[in-house]
Scaffold this motif. Structure first.
Motif, PDB file in Angstrom:
ATOM      1  N   SER A 121      66.180  42.897  57.870  1.00 57.85           N
ATOM      2  CA  SER A 121      66.560  41.493  57.711  1.00 57.85           C
ATOM      3  C   SER A 121      65.497  40.550  58.267  1.00 57.85           C
ATOM      4  CB  SER A 121      67.900  41.220  58.413  1.00 57.85           C
ATOM      5  OG  SER A 121      67.809  41.543  59.793  1.00 57.85           O
ATOM      6  N   SER A 122      64.613  41.049  59.126  1.00 56.99           N
ATOM      7  CA  SER A 122      63.591  40.191  59.729  1.00 56.99           C
ATOM      8  C   SER A 122      62.454  39.884  58.768  1.00 56.99           C
ATOM      9  CB  SER A 122      63.004  40.874  60.974  1.00 56.99           C
ATOM     10  OG  SER A 122      62.236  42.016  60.613  1.00 56.99           O
ATOM     11  N   GLY A 123      62.295  40.720  57.735  1.00 55.97           N
ATOM     12  CA  GLY A 123      61.213  40.499  56.777  1.00 55.97           C
ATOM     13  C   GLY A 123      59.863  40.983  57.271  1.00 55.97           C
ATOM     14  N   SER A 124      59.828  41.725  58.381  1.00 56.97           N
ATOM     15  CA  SER A 124      58.542  42.152  58.939  1.00 56.97           C
ATOM     16  C   SER A 124      57.853  43.185  58.060  1.00 56.97           C
ATOM     17  CB  SER A 124      58.729  42.714  60.352  1.00 56.97           C
ATOM     18  OG  SER A 124      59.520  43.882  60.336  1.00 56.97           O
ATOM     19  N   LEU A 125      58.619  44.048  57.393  1.00 55.50           N
ATOM     20  CA  LEU A 125      57.998  45.087  56.562  1.00 55.50           C
ATOM     21  C   LEU A 125      57.291  44.494  55.354  1.00 55.50           C
ATOM     22  CD1 LEU A 125      60.705  47.925  56.612  1.00 55.50           C
ATOM     23  CD2 LEU A 125      58.600  47.775  57.941  1.00 55.50           C
ATOM     24  N   ILE A 126      57.940  43.514  54.733  1.00 53.71           N
ATOM     25  CA  ILE A 126      57.332  42.960  53.515  1.00 53.71           C
ATOM     26  C   ILE A 126      56.037  42.216  53.837  1.00 53.71           C
ATOM     27  CG2 ILE A 126      58.396  40.648  53.362  1.00 53.71           C
ATOM     28  CD1 ILE A 126      58.994  41.390  50.393  1.00 53.71           C
ATOM     29  N   GLU A 127      55.895  41.740  55.067  1.00 56.16           N
ATOM     30  CA  GLU A 127      54.647  41.081  55.466  1.00 56.16           C
ATOM     31  C   GLU A 127      53.464  42.040  55.333  1.00 56.16           C
ATOM     32  OE1 GLU A 127      55.343  39.784  59.425  1.00 56.16           O
ATOM     33  OE2 GLU A 127      56.692  38.141  58.856  1.00 56.16           O
ATOM     34  N   SER A 128      53.692  43.322  55.634  1.00 57.57           N
ATOM     35  CA  SER A 128      52.618  44.310  55.508  1.00 57.57           C
ATOM     36  C   SER A 128      52.175  44.455  54.061  1.00 57.57           C
ATOM     37  CB  SER A 128      53.092  45.671  56.046  1.00 57.57           C
ATOM     38  OG  SER A 128      53.280  45.622  57.442  1.00 57.57           O
ATOM     39  N   PHE A 129      53.124  44.388  53.136  1.00 57.86           N
ATOM     40  CA  PHE A 129      52.781  44.534  51.722  1.00 57.86           C
ATOM     41  C   PHE A 129      52.123  43.268  51.174  1.00 57.86           C
ATOM     42  CE2 PHE A 129      55.993  47.781  52.425  1.00 57.86           C
ATOM     43  CZ  PHE A 129      55.334  48.891  51.904  1.00 57.86           C
ATOM     44  N   HIS A 130      52.552  42.104  51.660  1.00 58.85           N
ATOM     45  CA  HIS A 130      51.875  40.871  51.248  1.00 58.85           C
ATOM     46  C   HIS A 130      50.423  40.877  51.724  1.00 58.85           C
ATOM     47  CE1 HIS A 130      55.922  38.507  50.843  1.00 58.85           C
ATOM     48  NE2 HIS A 130      55.658  39.286  49.799  1.00 58.85           N
ATOM     49  N   GLN A 131      50.207  41.351  52.961  1.00 55.19           N
ATOM     50  CA  GLN A 131      48.843  41.424  53.465  1.00 55.19           C
ATOM     51  C   GLN A 131      48.045  42.485  52.710  1.00 55.19           C
ATOM     52  OE1 GLN A 131      47.200  39.404  55.729  1.00 55.19           O
ATOM     53  NE2 GLN A 131      45.490  40.548  54.845  1.00 55.19           N
ATOM     54  N   ALA A 132      48.719  43.568  52.315  1.00 50.73           N
ATOM     55  CA  ALA A 132      48.039  44.605  51.542  1.00 50.73           C
ATOM     56  C   ALA A 132      47.583  44.084  50.184  1.00 50.73           C
ATOM     57  CB  ALA A 132      48.960  45.811  51.366  1.00 50.73           C
ATOM     58  N   CYS A 133      48.325  43.138  49.617  1.00 47.44           N
ATOM     59  CA  CYS A 133      47.889  42.506  48.365  1.00 47.44           C
ATOM     60  C   CYS A 133      46.563  41.778  48.580  1.00 47.44           C
ATOM     61  CB  CYS A 133      48.955  41.535  47.862  1.00 47.44           C
ATOM     62  SG  CYS A 133      50.450  42.312  47.214  1.00 47.44           S
ATOM     63  N   GLU A 134      46.453  41.076  49.704  1.00 47.98           N
ATOM     64  CA  GLU A 134      45.209  40.385  50.031  1.00 47.98           C
ATOM     65  C   GLU A 134      44.082  41.403  50.248  1.00 47.98           C
ATOM     66  OE1 GLU A 134      44.904  37.120  50.094  1.00 47.98           O
ATOM     67  OE2 GLU A 134      47.014  36.511  50.022  1.00 47.98           O
ATOM     68  N   ASP A 135      44.406  42.497  50.953  1.00 49.34           N
ATOM     69  CA  ASP A 135      43.407  43.545  51.183  1.00 49.34           C
ATOM     70  C   ASP A 135      42.943  44.145  49.863  1.00 49.34           C
ATOM     71  OD1 ASP A 135      43.751  43.193  53.913  1.00 49.34           O
ATOM     72  OD2 ASP A 135      45.219  44.801  54.086  1.00 49.34           O
ATOM     73  N   ALA A 136      43.911  44.419  48.980  1.00 50.66           N
ATOM     74  CA  ALA A 136      43.582  45.026  47.690  1.00 50.66           C
ATOM     75  C   ALA A 136      42.626  44.148  46.900  1.00 50.66           C
ATOM     76  CB  ALA A 136      44.860  45.276  46.891  1.00 50.66           C
ATOM     77  N   ALA A 137      42.829  42.835  46.969  1.00 50.74           N
ATOM     78  CA  ALA A 137      41.964  41.902  46.247  1.00 50.74           C
ATOM     79  C   ALA A 137      40.546  41.945  46.796  1.00 50.74           C
ATOM     80  CB  ALA A 137      42.529  40.487  46.344  1.00 50.74           C
ATOM     81  N   ALA A 138      40.417  41.944  48.120  1.00 50.80           N
ATOM     82  CA  ALA A 138      39.090  41.987  48.743  1.00 50.80           C
ATOM     83  C   ALA A 138      38.387  43.307  48.446  1.00 50.80           C
ATOM     84  CB  ALA A 138      39.226  41.791  50.253  1.00 50.80           C
ATOM     85  N   ILE A 139      39.139  44.400  48.506  1.00 51.57           N
ATOM     86  CA  ILE A 139      38.555  45.712  48.235  1.00 51.57           C
ATOM     87  C   ILE A 139      38.155  45.833  46.768  1.00 51.57           C
ATOM     88  CG2 ILE A 139      39.018  48.195  48.183  1.00 51.57           C
ATOM     89  CD1 ILE A 139      40.938  47.708  50.581  1.00 51.57           C
ATOM     90  N   ALA A 140      38.981  45.299  45.856  1.00 43.29           N
ATOM     91  CA  ALA A 140      38.677  45.351  44.418  1.00 43.29           C
ATOM     92  C   ALA A 140      37.371  44.642  44.115  1.00 43.29           C
ATOM     93  CB  ALA A 140      39.822  44.727  43.620  1.00 43.29           C
ATOM     94  N   ALA A 141      37.167  43.496  44.781  1.00 43.87           N
ATOM     95  CA  ALA A 141      35.922  42.751  44.571  1.00 43.87           C
ATOM     96  C   ALA A 141      34.736  43.546  45.090  1.00 43.87           C
ATOM     97  CB  ALA A 141      36.011  41.395  45.260  1.00 43.87           C
ATOM     98  N   SER A 142      34.908  44.169  46.255  1.00 45.56           N
ATOM     99  CA  SER A 142      33.826  44.961  46.843  1.00 45.56           C
ATOM    100  C   SER A 142      33.523  46.203  46.015  1.00 45.56           C
ATOM    101  CB  SER A 142      34.209  45.369  48.267  1.00 45.56           C
ATOM    102  OG  SER A 142      33.215  46.165  48.853  1.00 45.56           O
ATOM    103  N   ALA A 143      34.580  46.813  45.459  1.00 49.01           N
ATOM    104  CA  ALA A 143      34.420  48.037  44.667  1.00 49.01           C
ATOM    105  C   ALA A 143      33.985  47.755  43.238  1.00 49.01           C
ATOM    106  CB  ALA A 143      35.725  48.824  44.668  1.00 49.01           C
ATOM    107  N   LYS A 144      33.979  46.465  42.872  1.00 50.85           N
ATOM    108  CA  LYS A 144      33.606  46.058  41.506  1.00 50.85           C
ATOM    109  C   LYS A 144      34.450  46.787  40.456  1.00 50.85           C
ATOM    110  CE  LYS A 144      28.849  44.680  42.591  1.00 50.85           C
ATOM    111  NZ  LYS A 144      29.064  44.665  44.045  1.00 50.85           N
ATOM    112  N   ILE A 145      35.779  46.756  40.671  1.00 50.82           N
ATOM    113  CA  ILE A 145      36.703  47.371  39.722  1.00 50.82           C
ATOM    114  C   ILE A 145      36.624  46.628  38.396  1.00 50.82           C
ATOM    115  CG2 ILE A 145      39.114  47.990  39.286  1.00 50.82           C
ATOM    116  CD1 ILE A 145      37.908  49.462  41.659  1.00 50.82           C
TER     117      ILE A 145
END
Length: 477
Positions: A121-145
């Motif tokens: 109910s605190s929403g703390s878990l979903i914060e990890s996935f929202h941040q992972a979306c940001e990480d995925a974007a940065a990694i995708a740019a670096s990996a030149k997907i």
């Protein structure tokens, strides 16, 4: 100088590598999280490939788990997820962005199975996935997907956004997708929107709820959900492409006349240098039959400013403040005044708030400004209007007034005590007893109670009127 027994890195180094290793083994016994962390550190000594292997094993283990994640297990899982996410984004990505991208995507796929068995109910878990979306974007740019491959992945993820874990994925991925990727993503969503929603035979349709006169079928709900998902996705793509017209096109005609939607569109039109159209959009909203929300009011003043109608914008800001006591309207109004004129205007605003019909709205304004002296003045002048049932507001007011305005704080606390006892709210007795103790502590700092009862006289009157509230008096010390 720190004592030799103080826990810091320098003192621990003095124990030597062998003793520290023994202690780490001892401390990690019985703690799976500590053991995983140590294994991760050991893997790091053998390169990022070994670290990636450990992360992949752990992600697969989390995906296979079936135990219910109760509230007391959320913290441990959150820590575990953050360890894996940070290791991917900070360690693996530095050496092998391609591998890191595969891992972060594997991480994201954990969302649905985790939320299906959790009660966070605190929403703390979903914060990890929202941040992972940001990480995925940065990694995708670096990996030149490849942009088309990335668009396909984003499309499939948003289709399966069961818990809102991908709410920020399109916006985050926009730089990595680029123009070609965004165009591809847009095409995928448009194609999906045109796919027929084949209905199964009536005897095989699954009922998931009931409307006012008929059942709600799963296939109908899916259709509605798909339409909404597509519309939101196309709006986000339009924003990423800076295409205001495409954003507007995703809003049904009737919703464009809703104040908040009209404000959203107007803000985008102003940013695009189309302030005249923005004002036309705002003017299509019916402003006579309802009070306008702050978002619409703010959009209007910013549109007027963009049109060079600053004086009109100022007049409207003041009108909005007079109607709502919204502090942002007043703050912006004052910033645009010449020096010293703002002081006079602030005094005028305070006088207006003092006479505002809703005393609680006025009190909230003074607390938010903050203007504790004005709040105290309001409380003393209009104490008979205070509603002690507004627990959050009154508690905040008492706290803000306690140090420099103890009499006003006392009046506020008494309003809550009186409401609790008069309405027999036994669930609030412990709070009322605490409020009465606070009043007792304020009393020595009050030189003159004016037309209010002294503390002793107030307690005597409470006992006379509510002496049989034994549950309350048993808590009073």
């Amino acid at each position: 100088m720190a004592a030799k027994t103080t826990l810091n890195a320098k003192n621990l180094e003095s124990l030597g590598a062998q003793r520290l290793a023994e202690l780490l083994i001892e401390i990690s016994m019985g703690s799976a999280a500590h053991k995983r962390r140590l294994r991760m550190e050991l893997a790091g000594n053998h390169g990022s490939a070994e670290v990636a292997r450990e992360v992949r094993k752990r992600l697969s283990s989390i995906a296979r788990a079936r135990t219910v994640i109760n509230w007391h297990k959320v913290k441990a899982l959150k820590s575990d997820l953050e360890t894996q996410r940070k290791t991917i984004a900070e360690t693996v990505a530095a050496d092998d962005p391609q591998e890191a991208f595969e891992l972060i995507w594997q991480f994201l796929t954990l969302a649905n199975p985790i939320f299906e068995r959790s009660s966070d109910s605190s929403g703390s878990l979903i914060e990890s996935f929202h941040q992972a979306c940001e990480d995925a974007a940065a990694i995708a740019a670096s990996a030149k997907i490849d942009s088309n491959v990335l668009a396909e992945k984003v499309f499939k993820a948003v289709q399966d956004d069961g818990y809102g874990q991908y709410d920020n994925l399109i916006a985050a991925m926009a730089p990595a997708l680029g123009k070609d990727g965004l165009d591809c993503l847009k095409t995928l969503f448009v194609q999906w929107s045109k796919e027929p929603n084949d209905k199964p035979a009536n005897d095989k349709r699954k009922v998931v709820g009931w409307g006012s006169a008929s059942p709600l079928y799963e296939d109908e709900i899916f259709g509605t959900h798909r339409d909404l998902t597509v519309r939101i996705a196309l709006q986000e793509i339009a924003d990423a492409q800076g295409d205001v017209d495409a954003y507007i096109a995703q809003q049904p005609e009737k919703t464009r006349r809703m104040p908040v939607i009209a404000a959203d569109i107007a803000n985008r039109l102003v940013s695009a240098g189309r302030a005249k159209e923005a004002l036309e959009m705002l003017n299509e909203v019916d402003t006579k039959s309802r009070a306008m929300p702050f978002e619409w009011q703010r959009a209007r003043v910013e549109t007027l400013e963009a049109l060079g109608r600053g004086e009109e914008a100022q007049t409207y800001r003041w009108t909005c403040f007079e109607q709502s006591l919204h502090d942002q309207h007043l703050r912006t109004f004052l910033k645009r005044l010449p020096d010293f004129d703002d002081l006079e205007a602030e005094e005028k605003a305070f006088a207006h708030a003092q006479a505002f019909p809703d005393v609680h709205q006025a009190l909230a304004f003074f607390l938010l400004w903050p203007a504790p002296a004005e709040a105290a003045k309001l409380v003393m002048r209009r104490k008979a209007e205070l509603d002690g049932n507004l627990y959050e507001l009154m508690s905040a007011a008492a706290e803000a007034l306690a140090e420099k305005h103890p009499l006003a704080a006392t009046i506020v606390l008494r309003s809550m005590i009186d409401f609790t006892l008069e309405s027999g709210r036994s669930s609030r007795y412990k709070h009322a007893a605490r409020h009465l103790a606070d009043c007792a502590s304020f009393a020595p700092h009050i030189d003159d109670f004016g037309n209010a009862r002294s503390h002793d006289a107030y307690v005597t009157e409470l006992k006379r009127r509510h002496g049989k509230r034994y549950g309350f008096w048993s808590l009073v010390t």
